[in-house]
Motif scaffolding. Structure first.
Motif, mmCIF file in Angstrom:
data_model
loop_
_atom_site.group_PDB
_atom_site.id
_atom_site.type_symbol
_atom_site.label_atom_id
_atom_site.label_comp_id
_atom_site.label_asym_id
_atom_site.label_seq_id
_atom_site.Cartn_x
_atom_site.Cartn_y
_atom_site.Cartn_z
ATOM 1 N N ALA A 1 0.836 -1.194 0.000
ATOM 2 C CA ALA A 1 0.000 0.000 0.000
ATOM 3 C C ALA A 1 0.874 1.248 0.000
ATOM 4 O O ALA A 1 0.595 2.220 -0.721
ATOM 5 C CB ALA A 1 -0.928 -0.004 1.210
ATOM 6 N N PHE A 2 1.945 1.225 0.791
ATOM 7 C CA PHE A 2 2.861 2.365 0.831
ATOM 8 C C PHE A 2 3.535 2.578 -0.518
ATOM 9 O O PHE A 2 3.575 3.702 -1.038
ATOM 10 C CB PHE A 2 3.924 2.144 1.908
ATOM 11 N N LEU A 3 4.056 1.513 -1.109
ATOM 12 C CA LEU A 3 4.768 1.633 -2.378
ATOM 13 C C LEU A 3 3.842 2.069 -3.518
ATOM 14 O O LEU A 3 4.202 2.914 -4.339
ATOM 15 C CB LEU A 3 5.433 0.294 -2.725
ATOM 16 N N ASP A 4 2.646 1.483 -3.565
ATOM 17 C CA ASP A 4 1.708 1.825 -4.631
ATOM 18 C C ASP A 4 1.273 3.279 -4.537
ATOM 19 O O ASP A 4 1.173 3.983 -5.549
ATOM 20 C CB ASP A 4 0.497 0.894 -4.573
ATOM 21 N N LYS A 5 1.014 3.746 -3.308
ATOM 22 C CA LYS A 5 0.583 5.128 -3.134
ATOM 23 C C LYS A 5 1.743 6.105 -3.346
ATOM 24 O O LYS A 5 1.524 7.254 -3.721
ATOM 25 C CB LYS A 5 -0.030 5.321 -1.745
ATOM 26 N N THR A 6 2.962 5.636 -3.116
ATOM 27 C CA THR A 6 4.121 6.510 -3.299
ATOM 28 C C THR A 6 4.478 6.670 -4.776
ATOM 29 O O THR A 6 4.720 7.790 -5.257
ATOM 30 C CB THR A 6 5.341 5.961 -2.538
ATOM 31 N N PHE A 7 4.505 5.543 -5.496
ATOM 32 C CA PHE A 7 5.000 5.575 -6.869
ATOM 33 C C PHE A 7 3.915 5.424 -7.940
ATOM 34 O O PHE A 7 4.203 5.571 -9.128
ATOM 35 C CB PHE A 7 6.052 4.476 -7.058
ATOM 36 N N GLY A 8 2.682 5.130 -7.544
ATOM 37 C CA GLY A 8 1.600 5.006 -8.508
ATOM 38 C C GLY A 8 1.822 3.887 -9.506
ATOM 39 O O GLY A 8 2.047 4.125 -10.695
ATOM 40 N N PHE A 9 1.766 2.664 -9.034
ATOM 41 C CA PHE A 9 2.017 1.501 -9.880
ATOM 42 C C PHE A 9 0.854 1.163 -10.804
ATOM 43 O O PHE A 9 0.926 0.247 -11.597
ATOM 44 C CB PHE A 9 2.351 0.282 -9.020
ATOM 45 N N GLY A 10 -0.258 1.871 -10.666
ATOM 46 C CA GLY A 10 -1.400 1.607 -11.528
ATOM 47 C C GLY A 10 -2.392 0.628 -10.958
ATOM 48 O O GLY A 10 -3.282 0.153 -11.674
ATOM 49 N N TYR A 11 -2.276 0.301 -9.695
ATOM 50 C CA TYR A 11 -3.253 -0.585 -9.044
ATOM 51 C C TYR A 11 -4.271 0.291 -8.309
ATOM 52 O O TYR A 11 -5.179 0.841 -8.930
ATOM 53 C CB TYR A 11 -2.543 -1.562 -8.107
ATOM 54 N N ALA A 12 -4.145 0.426 -7.007
ATOM 55 C CA ALA A 12 -5.069 1.320 -6.295
ATOM 56 C C ALA A 12 -4.777 2.780 -6.619
ATOM 57 O O ALA A 12 -5.656 3.630 -6.559
ATOM 58 C CB ALA A 12 -4.969 1.072 -4.792
ATOM 59 N N THR A 13 -3.516 3.058 -6.965
ATOM 60 C CA THR A 13 -3.119 4.424 -7.317
ATOM 61 C C THR A 13 -2.719 4.480 -8.788
ATOM 62 O O THR A 13 -1.845 3.723 -9.225
ATOM 63 C CB THR A 13 -1.923 4.879 -6.451
ATOM 64 N N ALA A 14 -3.371 5.340 -9.534
ATOM 65 C CA ALA A 14 -3.105 5.431 -10.975
ATOM 66 C C ALA A 14 -1.689 5.914 -11.249
ATOM 67 O O ALA A 14 -1.108 6.668 -10.460
ATOM 68 C CB ALA A 14 -4.115 6.376 -11.616
ATOM 69 N N SER A 15 -1.150 5.488 -12.376
ATOM 70 C CA SER A 15 0.178 5.930 -12.782
ATOM 71 C C SER A 15 0.194 7.454 -12.923
ATOM 72 O O SER A 15 -0.729 8.053 -13.481
ATOM 73 C CB SER A 15 0.566 5.285 -14.112
ATOM 74 N N GLY A 16 1.252 8.067 -12.403
ATOM 75 C CA GLY A 16 1.352 9.518 -12.459
ATOM 76 C C GLY A 16 0.634 10.230 -11.344
ATOM 77 O O GLY A 16 0.691 11.462 -11.248
ATOM 78 N N LYS A 17 -0.052 9.483 -10.468
ATOM 79 C CA LYS A 17 -0.806 10.072 -9.364
ATOM 80 C C LYS A 17 -0.181 9.733 -8.013
ATOM 81 O O LYS A 17 -0.788 9.966 -6.970
ATOM 82 C CB LYS A 17 -2.258 9.580 -9.380
ATOM 83 N N GLY A 18 1.029 9.157 -8.045
ATOM 84 C CA GLY A 18 1.680 8.759 -6.805
ATOM 85 C C GLY A 18 2.108 9.960 -5.967
ATOM 86 O O GLY A 18 2.095 11.118 -6.422
ATOM 87 N N TRP A 19 2.521 9.680 -4.746
ATOM 88 C CA TRP A 19 2.952 10.729 -3.824
ATOM 89 C C TRP A 19 4.154 11.481 -4.388
ATOM 90 O O TRP A 19 4.243 12.698 -4.266
ATOM 91 C CB TRP A 19 3.288 10.087 -2.479
ATOM 92 N N VAL A 20 5.066 10.748 -5.036
ATOM 93 C CA VAL A 20 6.254 11.389 -5.606
ATOM 94 C C VAL A 20 5.899 12.276 -6.799
ATOM 95 O O VAL A 20 6.690 13.129 -7.193
ATOM 96 C CB VAL A 20 7.308 10.336 -6.028
ATOM 97 N N ASP A 21 4.739 12.059 -7.371
ATOM 98 C CA ASP A 21 4.292 12.866 -8.513
ATOM 99 C C ASP A 21 3.472 14.074 -8.081
ATOM 100 O O ASP A 21 2.947 14.808 -8.927
ATOM 101 C CB ASP A 21 3.456 12.010 -9.469
ATOM 102 N N GLY A 22 3.333 14.250 -6.771
ATOM 103 C CA GLY A 22 2.564 15.378 -6.263
ATOM 104 C C GLY A 22 1.152 15.024 -5.851
ATOM 105 O O GLY A 22 0.389 15.893 -5.413
ATOM 106 N N GLY A 23 0.778 13.751 -5.984
ATOM 107 C CA GLY A 23 -0.549 13.317 -5.566
ATOM 108 C C GLY A 23 -0.658 13.197 -4.060
ATOM 109 O O GLY A 23 0.352 13.125 -3.354
#
Length: 206
Positions: free
Chosen positions: A56-78
């Motif tokens: 959950a931490f990794l997906d929300k941080t980097f936006g792997f495209g699962y629960a968090t869309a690509s480009g929407k991760g924490w590192v992307d400003g999401g």
């Protein structure tokens, strides 16, 4: 001619097991052998639960495209909390969660919680602290989804499958159980962690 069998049976490969007090009993000199079925269950549960939080931490941080869309991760400003808390549509804390959504402090607390709990479970250290933090997090998420409600605030069906025992409750119970049986002592760093002076003096850090 009589054959005298030795009265000492070979101990073979003795297996570590959990005692009733929650500690791990390691027979003989075998410190890290194969596990009993009971110990294996707890080790598997600990590592899998750790991966749930770490993923959950990794997906929300980097936006792997699962629960968090690509480009929407924490590192992307999401924001890790804006999507979930901003769409809360039921329960007694609906407006409160809306006010928290996207707040910097909420994002950091949530992400640090996911990372800390995930690392603690995976390594087998600070399981009591992880169980407490994880239970608080699961309780807040349970309130956000509010399973007892049959309808959302707009009148649509909530689609709740169980008014009480959803996966947040199950996760919390598993976390408490892992801490109670000192599940980090087998295939984990629990024993080394417990020997640290600060941990010996502060039992809640174990």
């Amino acid at each position: 001619m009589a054959v005298h069998q030795s009265t000492h049976r070979s101990s073979g490969f003795r297996l570590p097991s959990f005692r009733r007090d929650g500690a791990v009993s390691v027979p003989g000199s075998v410190e890290a052998g194969a596990l009993t079925a009971r110990a294996c269950v707890f080790v598997s549960a600990r590592v899998l639960m750790g991966f749930v939080f770490l993923w959950a931490f990794l997906d929300k941080t980097f936006g792997f495209g699962y629960a968090t869309a690509s480009g929407k991760g924490w590192v992307d400003g999401g924001s890790p909390t804006e999507g979930f808390l901003g769409h809360v549509a039921v329960g007694p804390m609906e407006s409160t969660f809306h006010s928290w959504a996207g707040a910097v402090w909420a994002d950091w607390l949530f992400m640090l919680g996911l990372l800390g709990i995930g690392l603690a479970l995976t390594a087998g250290v600070a399981l009591r602290l992880a169980a407490f933090a994880g239970t608080v997090m699961m309780a807040l998420m349970w309130v956000a989804e509010w399973p007892p409600a049959k309808h959302l605030s707009d009148g649509s069906a909530s689609m709740s499958t169980n008014p009480f025992a959803d996966y947040h409750v199950v996760y919390a119970v598993v976390l408490v159980a892992l801490a109670a049986v000192s599940a980090g002592n087998v295939f984990g760093l629990g024993r080394l962690w417990a020997r640290l002076p600060v941990v010996r003096d502060q039992a809640w850090l174990r």
